[in-house]
Structures are given as C-alpha cells and as structure tokens.
Design a protein around this motif. Structure first.
Motif, PDB file in Angstrom:
ATOM      1  N   VAL A 405     -14.171 -14.214   1.783  1.00 15.65           N
ATOM      2  CA  VAL A 405     -13.350 -13.446   0.853  1.00 15.65           C
ATOM      3  C   VAL A 405     -11.909 -13.925   0.949  1.00 15.65           C
ATOM      4  CG1 VAL A 405     -12.914 -11.602   2.518  1.00 15.65           C
ATOM      5  CG2 VAL A 405     -12.716 -11.123   0.068  1.00 15.65           C
ATOM      6  N   SER A 406     -11.250 -13.963  -0.204  1.00 10.52           N
ATOM      7  CA  SER A 406      -9.836 -14.329  -0.278  1.00 10.52           C
ATOM      8  C   SER A 406      -9.101 -13.246  -1.044  1.00 10.52           C
ATOM      9  CB  SER A 406      -9.653 -15.680  -0.982  1.00 10.52           C
ATOM     10  OG  SER A 406     -10.376 -16.695  -0.328  1.00 10.52           O
ATOM     11  N   GLU A 407      -7.793 -13.177  -0.835  1.00 11.53           N
ATOM     12  CA  GLU A 407      -7.036 -12.067  -1.426  1.00 11.53           C
ATOM     13  C   GLU A 407      -5.695 -12.565  -1.952  1.00 11.53           C
ATOM     14  OE1 GLU A 407      -7.215  -7.994   0.380  1.00 11.53           O
ATOM     15  OE2 GLU A 407      -5.080  -8.424   0.715  1.00 11.53           O
ATOM     16  N   TRP A 408      -5.336 -12.074  -3.132  1.00 10.67           N
ATOM     17  CA  TRP A 408      -4.050 -12.384  -3.751  1.00 10.67           C
ATOM     18  C   TRP A 408      -3.408 -11.088  -4.216  1.00 10.67           C
ATOM     19  CZ3 TRP A 408      -2.219 -17.486  -5.183  1.00 10.67           C
ATOM     20  CH2 TRP A 408      -3.068 -18.522  -4.795  1.00 10.67           C
ATOM     21  N   SER A 409      -2.069 -11.055  -4.196  1.00 15.13           N
ATOM     22  CA  SER A 409      -1.330  -9.939  -4.794  1.00 15.13           C
ATOM     23  C   SER A 409      -0.919 -10.314  -6.207  1.00 15.13           C
ATOM     24  CB  SER A 409      -0.089  -9.605  -3.960  1.00 15.13           C
ATOM     25  OG  SER A 409      -0.456  -9.030  -2.722  1.00 15.13           O
ATOM     26  N   ASP A 423       6.260  -2.531  -8.785  1.00 19.08           N
ATOM     27  CA  ASP A 423       7.561  -2.548  -8.107  1.00 19.08           C
ATOM     28  C   ASP A 423       7.450  -1.938  -6.714  1.00 19.08           C
ATOM     29  OD1 ASP A 423       6.939  -0.131  -9.273  1.00 19.08           O
ATOM     30  OD2 ASP A 423       9.034   0.440  -9.593  1.00 19.08           O
ATOM     31  N   THR A 424       6.438  -1.108  -6.511  1.00 22.23           N
ATOM     32  CA  THR A 424       6.245  -0.497  -5.186  1.00 22.23           C
ATOM     33  C   THR A 424       4.974  -0.988  -4.504  1.00 22.23           C
ATOM     34  OG1 THR A 424       5.122   1.394  -6.221  1.00 22.23           O
ATOM     35  CG2 THR A 424       7.493   1.587  -5.832  1.00 22.23           C
ATOM     36  N   SER A 425       3.944  -1.296  -5.291  1.00 25.63           N
ATOM     37  CA  SER A 425       2.685  -1.732  -4.699  1.00 25.63           C
ATOM     38  C   SER A 425       1.975  -2.672  -5.667  1.00 25.63           C
ATOM     39  CB  SER A 425       1.787  -0.534  -4.397  1.00 25.63           C
ATOM     40  OG  SER A 425       0.546  -0.962  -3.874  1.00 25.63           O
ATOM     41  N   PRO A 426       1.756  -3.914  -5.261  1.00 22.70           N
ATOM     42  CA  PRO A 426       1.089  -4.852  -6.176  1.00 22.70           C
ATOM     43  C   PRO A 426      -0.400  -4.543  -6.287  1.00 22.70           C
ATOM     44  CG  PRO A 426       1.410  -5.888  -4.051  1.00 22.70           C
ATOM     45  CD  PRO A 426       2.087  -4.546  -3.968  1.00 22.70           C
ATOM     46  N   TYR A 427      -1.021  -5.101  -7.326  1.00 19.28           N
ATOM     47  CA  TYR A 427      -2.475  -5.042  -7.434  1.00 19.28           C
ATOM     48  C   TYR A 427      -3.073  -6.098  -6.501  1.00 19.28           C
ATOM     49  CZ  TYR A 427      -2.642  -1.810 -11.364  1.00 19.28           C
ATOM     50  OH  TYR A 427      -2.558  -0.693 -12.137  1.00 19.28           O
ATOM     51  N   GLN A 438     -14.005 -10.953  -7.440  1.00 19.63           N
ATOM     52  CA  GLN A 438     -14.817  -9.834  -6.956  1.00 19.63           C
ATOM     53  C   GLN A 438     -14.335  -8.523  -7.564  1.00 19.63           C
ATOM     54  OE1 GLN A 438     -14.661  -7.831  -2.763  1.00 19.63           O
ATOM     55  NE2 GLN A 438     -16.025  -9.607  -2.574  1.00 19.63           N
ATOM     56  N   SER A 439     -13.023  -8.292  -7.507  1.00 26.51           N
ATOM     57  CA  SER A 439     -12.476  -7.055  -8.057  1.00 26.51           C
ATOM     58  C   SER A 439     -10.959  -7.129  -8.056  1.00 26.51           C
ATOM     59  CB  SER A 439     -12.934  -5.836  -7.234  1.00 26.51           C
ATOM     60  OG  SER A 439     -12.383  -5.913  -5.919  1.00 26.51           O
ATOM     61  N   ILE A 440     -10.349  -6.223  -8.816  1.00 21.10           N
ATOM     62  CA  ILE A 440      -8.905  -5.990  -8.747  1.00 21.10           C
ATOM     63  C   ILE A 440      -8.712  -4.508  -8.472  1.00 21.10           C
ATOM     64  CG2 ILE A 440      -6.735  -5.942 -10.028  1.00 21.10           C
ATOM     65  CD1 ILE A 440      -7.504  -8.452 -11.414  1.00 21.10           C
ATOM     66  N   ASN A 441      -8.170  -4.210  -7.290  1.00 20.14           N
ATOM     67  CA  ASN A 441      -8.047  -2.817  -6.838  1.00 20.14           C
ATOM     68  C   ASN A 441      -9.380  -2.093  -6.928  1.00 20.14           C
ATOM     69  OD1 ASN A 441      -5.333  -3.303  -6.423  1.00 20.14           O
ATOM     70  ND2 ASN A 441      -4.656  -1.428  -7.429  1.00 20.14           N
ATOM     71  N   GLY A 442     -10.465  -2.817  -6.620  1.00 25.76           N
ATOM     72  CA  GLY A 442     -11.791  -2.220  -6.628  1.00 25.76           C
ATOM     73  C   GLY A 442     -12.482  -2.229  -7.971  1.00 25.76           C
ATOM     74  N   ASP A 443     -11.796  -2.619  -9.038  1.00 22.61           N
ATOM     75  CA  ASP A 443     -12.400  -2.645 -10.373  1.00 22.61           C
ATOM     76  C   ASP A 443     -13.098  -3.986 -10.581  1.00 22.61           C
ATOM     77  OD1 ASP A 443     -13.119  -2.466 -13.007  1.00 22.61           O
ATOM     78  OD2 ASP A 443     -11.081  -2.610 -13.808  1.00 22.61           O
ATOM     79  N   PRO A 444     -14.424  -3.999 -10.700  1.00 22.45           N
ATOM     80  CA  PRO A 444     -15.129  -5.280 -10.862  1.00 22.45           C
ATOM     81  C   PRO A 444     -14.869  -5.947 -12.203  1.00 22.45           C
ATOM     82  CG  PRO A 444     -16.659  -3.439 -11.089  1.00 22.45           C
ATOM     83  CD  PRO A 444     -15.355  -2.858 -10.649  1.00 22.45           C
ATOM     84  N   GLU A 447      -9.583  -5.505 -14.654  1.00 20.88           N
ATOM     85  CA  GLU A 447      -8.601  -5.020 -15.629  1.00 20.88           C
ATOM     86  C   GLU A 447      -7.449  -4.307 -14.932  1.00 20.88           C
ATOM     87  OE1 GLU A 447     -11.410  -4.227 -19.565  1.00 20.88           O
ATOM     88  OE2 GLU A 447     -10.733  -2.521 -18.353  1.00 20.88           O
ATOM     89  N   ILE A 448      -6.256  -4.564 -15.442  1.00 17.45           N
ATOM     90  CA  ILE A 448      -5.060  -3.836 -15.019  1.00 17.45           C
ATOM     91  C   ILE A 448      -4.541  -3.079 -16.231  1.00 17.45           C
ATOM     92  CG2 ILE A 448      -2.708  -4.016 -14.142  1.00 17.45           C
ATOM     93  CD1 ILE A 448      -3.507  -6.587 -12.733  1.00 17.45           C
ATOM     94  N   VAL A 449      -4.468  -1.754 -16.144  1.00 14.32           N
ATOM     95  CA  VAL A 449      -3.989  -0.940 -17.259  1.00 14.32           C
ATOM     96  C   VAL A 449      -2.516  -0.626 -17.027  1.00 14.32           C
ATOM     97  CG1 VAL A 449      -4.325   1.156 -18.598  1.00 14.32           C
ATOM     98  CG2 VAL A 449      -6.300   0.037 -17.520  1.00 14.32           C
TER      99      VAL A 449
END
Length: 631
Positions: A405-409, A423-427, A438-444, A447-449
C-alpha cells in the motif's frame, strides 16, 4: 389522313422541342431534374375489336417523365448550403403548403429560420435547450442568443502519480535560488554524502534552462530541484507599449517555451485580465498568468522552468520579443553533507553554503518543494466566471510496514485559497500494490466533494455567484441538474500510481462561460451545430428528408420544387443517412443532372422530326392539289 398524321407528328415534335429547350435552359439550375418526352403510336380501333385499318393514325405524347438521377455535387462558400448524396428531398414549408426539393441553397431570414431563396422554411427535427434532438418536426430556426454559462459540477482527473518519487523529507537544506542567467560558464560541482562517499563531477552547462538544470540535479542522489520562470511584464521597459497595443488593430501575443510556440488566443484581448485568461486557457499546463497591480500588470510563470520568450505586435506597436531564463530551487536531504566546487568556483556550491536548514514537512502551495506533483485547470461558477483550480499531491510514508500500500496527500486550491477542508486536513489517497486507486478518505469511488467554495472576484470578494450549500444541506453525487450551489465533485477514480513520470492523461470539467454564436456546422446526418466563442457547440436541429415509393409521381410546381400527388404516395420522412435516405454534404449543392451535350443532340433530332412531319403535310397538300386540278 396524311394531314392528321403529319399534324400529330408536328405536335409531338413541338413538345419534344419544348422539353429539350427547358432542359437546356435549366442546365445550370441547382437541384433541377431533366425531363424526357415519351411517345406512343395511334391506331384506329373499335370498342370490341382491334379495328380494320392497319394504317397508323400518327403519334401522341404519352408522358413527360423526369429523371431523378443524382447530379454532380459542387462545393460552395456558404456553410448552410446542403446537397443530398443519395435518395431523398428537402421538406419546405411554403406558408403552410409542403413542398419538396433537391435544391439546397439555404440561408437565414430575419427571424432566424433556415429558408431557401423563395423564403420557404426548411423542415427538420427541432432540439431542446440542451441541444438534444426531440424527434418533433418543425421549421428549423437558428438561435442567435448568447449561450448561457454553465457552472462546473464535475471535474474528472485521470492522472498518474510517479511511484518512484521519494517521500518529502522533514529535514532539508534549502539552497539559495540559482538564477540561470548567472551561469556564464559551465558550473561543475561534486556532492559529498554523509556516508563518506562522493558523487562524480556534475556539470550544468552554461545557457541551460532552469527546467533542464533541475532535471540534471534531480538525477543526483540526495538532491531535488524545481525550475521556475516568472516574468513580471511591467518590470521590462520593452513591454511598456503592451497595454496600448490591446486596443490597436491585429494584436498578437506570443509565448514560446524552450523555443516551442504555445498557441495563445489573442483575438478579443483588451486587458491584462483577458490576456491572463487566454494564457491560463492555453494548452501548456505548466503555464499560468496572474494579473497584478489592480489589472495594470501581469506575471507570467512557467512552473517547469523552461526558457520563456515573450513577444507582441499590433498595427502600430512592435514586434517586440524578449527571452527570459528561470531560476532553480534546490534542496538536499539529510544524506547530503556538503556541495563542493569541482573547479575554481560553483554557483551551486555557493547556493548550498548560503542555504538554510529547514526541519519541516508542512505543505505550502507557494513552495514547489513541499509537494510532488501539481496540476491546474479552469472551472466556472454560476455566472460563467472562470477560476483556477489546482490539485497538489504529496507523497507520504507508506502506512504500517509499507508493504502492498502507498499513500499520498491531496490538497485542492481555487484562486489561491485552499478548499474542501484541505487547509486543515488533506485528503488521503491510498493505492494498491498494482498501482490502482484503493480509496480516497475511505471512498472507493475516489471522489472529493467540494462544499465550501465561495466564488470570488479578483479582489477576493464574493462575486455574486451561487455559494456553498446551507449548513446541514446534504450534497449527493452526481450533482443533480439543475445545480443550486457551488458544490462540485473532483473525480480521481481513475488515478494510478505507476513507476512512470507524472502525467495528466485526461482532465475535463463540464462548465463553461457565456459565449456568442461564432459559426454553424452541418454534419453528414444533417445536424446543424452552433459554434460559440467559448469553445462550446450545441445542436440546433436536424434537417429532415423525405422519400417516395414512386418518385416519378411527384408533380413539379416550379422553383425547383415538387408536391405530393396520389401517384407518388405519401412521403416517408426520416433523418439523413438512415434507411434509404441519403447523407448531407455541407457547403455544397447538387447541380442539374442535365447532360447538355445529349440535349443538344436531342434538339437536332427534334428539329429534323419537325421538318420531316412538315414535309408529310406538304406532300399530302401537293397530292390533293393534283386531284383538285383534274378536269
């Protein structure tokens, strides 16, 4: 009897002359179809018998038959001229009377209706406000109103994040900025590592662009660099006439990156804001422009550090052209102990010696050394104003033991302000061992709304466009139509992390600014597309064609048109290039199918037939006169 026979021949030959003459007269009439006379002989016959007189009574005209064969197609300079290649007729509304024609010389009347030269309106399938064809037949009308703007509700970014990128260290030495213009001779240096080893001599040739210099430095272990070329136009006296040239005729602004021209849509530029917009909408994703000094100046930046050539000219100013070199921002990680000159002196070594030790890992969108990748695109608010959205990607240490697994902000910024709470917490984007998301903030779905964007003007004040949804208002994806807030979705579902260079494979959004009608196009299926100045297009309708089971049964009524008759049968109406109907050739017309050479020969034949039948009457008269003269 010979008199009657000769007279019937004269009448037939006269009709043949009339038809042939009509064909010749219309040899250049667009959409005309030539005719041919068909004759039949006459014999005396009774009601129940074939008659007892085998001698013919002459000739009669059975029919004047039109030939509906295809005429040659020639090109014109009118975009609304159309030719039918194949079967079918245009449908024309002549004040309620329906006519059919092959003549496709069309234009637009004062009310926007597509008409022929006799102001008959062309019939077709109309489209709704979104450009969807309705299947309802009516008079085709071209809407000349401005195209209303559409806000962005979805931005899809298909990216590849380079898995070979290193995690951004928290302990780095920030070199002093190195201006490539200061490298008058080759710069040769050597890296001394903390493990006691030294690198081979590294050379930055004089005249190298900041982009290439950064590329050379990035190849060295323990060093990272980025090139930036930033030009504030007002600082260069060569461009003092630039603002005056906006209102001058034939204004052109040119940009070249490393000698490669970047197309800039200079047409319509009348201010620095317009110029910045044209530059930001160019095909060069690394290029950006920012208006300064309340709209009286502009800064142009290439975030890859290419050598930038700026130029402009107009009727009374220029041509002016200036070259600019960029700067290289270099940093070293904890593995680098020192940078030493390999010759007498080194700008790179001096920059290291004058650098600052920084122990931090905080993301800063203004510092290219704090993120691995970035990409920008233009989005639009509900008023059609454009805004620049930038996506930043920062590689993080792999979670857990780092296996599989790899991770990016992920950070999002619009017009210089971080949005979506980054500005306070990246995805956090996580990738599988095969490089797929795999996911973004747990969303498979990846999507970022964005629900906190307030569209603002260049002064940083709300510009009156729709703002974020109300507190507690649920935002569902995809955003329903019509949208009522500034909320939109950034779709990163197809983003990958492979061992290849960072690349933007596809990036598209569904918004646009307002646009004026700039032109019309017609497809082979007869769909009329309107082109607008904002780059959008919309279908306004589709030409309808009609065919008949018995085309020869149509009745000609002049003006190169026909009407339906009992013999022709009812029309079969459909879209071009479907069924048996032909396709549409735009900017073209179908010429007359009359063969002028053949018609001239037919004219000679008809003339001789007329003369011969006249001779029959003359001979019969002579014989009769002989009988009368008997005594």
């Amino acid at each position: 009897m010979a008199f009657n026979t000769g007279l019937s021949g004269l009448r037939a030959a006269s009709v043949d002359l009339d038809v042939t003459g009509n064909n010749i007269a219309n040899a250049s009439t667009v959409g005309f179809k030539g005719s041919k006379v068909q004759f039949g002989d006459l014999y005396a016959s009774g009601f129940l018998s074939g008659g007892t007189n085998p001698i013919g009574d002459g000739v009669r005209v059975q029919d004047v038959k039109q030939s509906f064969g295809q005429g040659n197609i020639s090109f014109t300079d009118n975009g609304l001229d159309m030719a039918i290649s194949g079967d079918g007729f245009f449908i024309l509304n002549n004040n309620g009377e329906i006519r059919y024609s092959r003549a496709g010389q069309f234009g637009i009347d004062k009310d926007g209706f597509v008409t022929n030269n006799q102001n008959m309106r062309v019939q077709g399938f109309t489209a709704d406000n979104d450009g969807n064809l309705s299947g309802i037949r009516g008079d085709l009308q071209i809407e000349t109103d401005n195209l209303a703007p559409r806000r962005t509700t979805n931005l899809r970014s298909d990216l590849n994040l380079d898995s070979r990128q290193s995690v951004l260290e928290s302990r780095v030495v920030d070199f002093q900025t190195v201006s490539m213009g200061d490298l008058t001779v080759d710069d040769v240096f050597r890296i001394a590592y903390s493990d006691g080893t030294n690198s081979p001599d590294i050379t930055i040739p004089a005249g190298t662009s900041a982009r290439d210099a950064a590329g050379i430095i990035n190849q060295q272990r323990g060093l990272s660099a980025s090139g930036t070329t930033s030009v504030t136009v007002g600082d260069d006296p060569q461009f003092s006439d630039l603002q005056n040239a906006f209102s001058d005729g034939n204004f052109q602004f040119t940009i070249a990156l490393d000698g490669q021209n970047v197309p800039i849509a200079s047409s319509g530029v009348s201010s620095f804001e317009d110029l910045a917009r044209a530059i930001n909408e160019s095909s060069a994703t690394s290029l950006s422009a920012t208006v300064l000094d309340g709209g009286n100046d502009i800064r142009i930046t290439d975030n890859r550090g290419s050598d930038v050539t700026l130029g402009f000219q107009s009727d009374n100013f220029g041509p002016i052209s200036e070259d600019y070199q960029g700067e290289v921002n270099i940093q070293s990680d904890r593995t680098v102990q020192d940078i030493v000159p390999a010759g007498t002196d080194s700008e790179i070594a001096d920059a290291f010696a004058g650098g600052d030790l920084r122990i931090t890992n905080s993301f800063n969108p203004l510092d290219q050394r704090t993120y691995n990748h970035a990409t920008s695109t233009t989005i639009f608010d509900s008023l059609g104003n454009s805004h620049e959205l930038t996506q930043f990607f920062v590689k993080n240490p792999s979670p857990g033991n780092g296996v599989g697994v790899s991770e990016w902000s992920v950070y999002l910024q619009i017009d210089g302000e971080l949005v979506a709470g980054t500005d306070t917490s990246p995805y956090t984007a996580r990738f599988n061992e095969d490089g797929t998301l795999q996911s973004i903030n747990g969303d498979p779905n990846g999507e970022i709304v964005v629900t906190d964007w307030v569209p603002k003007d260049p002064n940083g004040e709300p510009n009156g466009a729709d703002g974020p949804p109300l507190a507690g208002e649920e935002v569902v994806t995809p955003i329903p139509e019509p949208p009522t807030t500034s909320a939109f979705v950034v779709d990163l579902g197809n983003t990958t992390q492979y061992g290849a260079a960072f690349g933007v494979n596809d990036q598209r959004q569904n918004g646009y600014s307002t646009g004026r009608l700039s032109g019309l196009d017609v497809s082979d299926q007869g769909v009329i597309f309107a082109r607008y100045t904002n780059g959008q297009s919309k279908s306004l309708g589709q030409v309808a064609l009609a065919s008949f089971n018995n085309t020869n049964g149509l009745s000609p009524v002049g003006e190169t048109t026909w009407v339906e008759t009992f013999e022709s049968g009812q029309p079969i109406i459909g879209a071009p290039d479907t069924g048996t109907l032909g396709s549409i050739k735009a900017s073209s017309v179908e010429e007359s199918n009359v063969d002028l050479s053949a018609e001239l020969v037919n004219l000679i034949i008809a003339q001789r037939n007329y003369q011969a039948n006249a001779k029959t009457i003359e001979t019969s008269d002579a014989v009769t006169q002989t009988i009368i003269n008997l005594r």
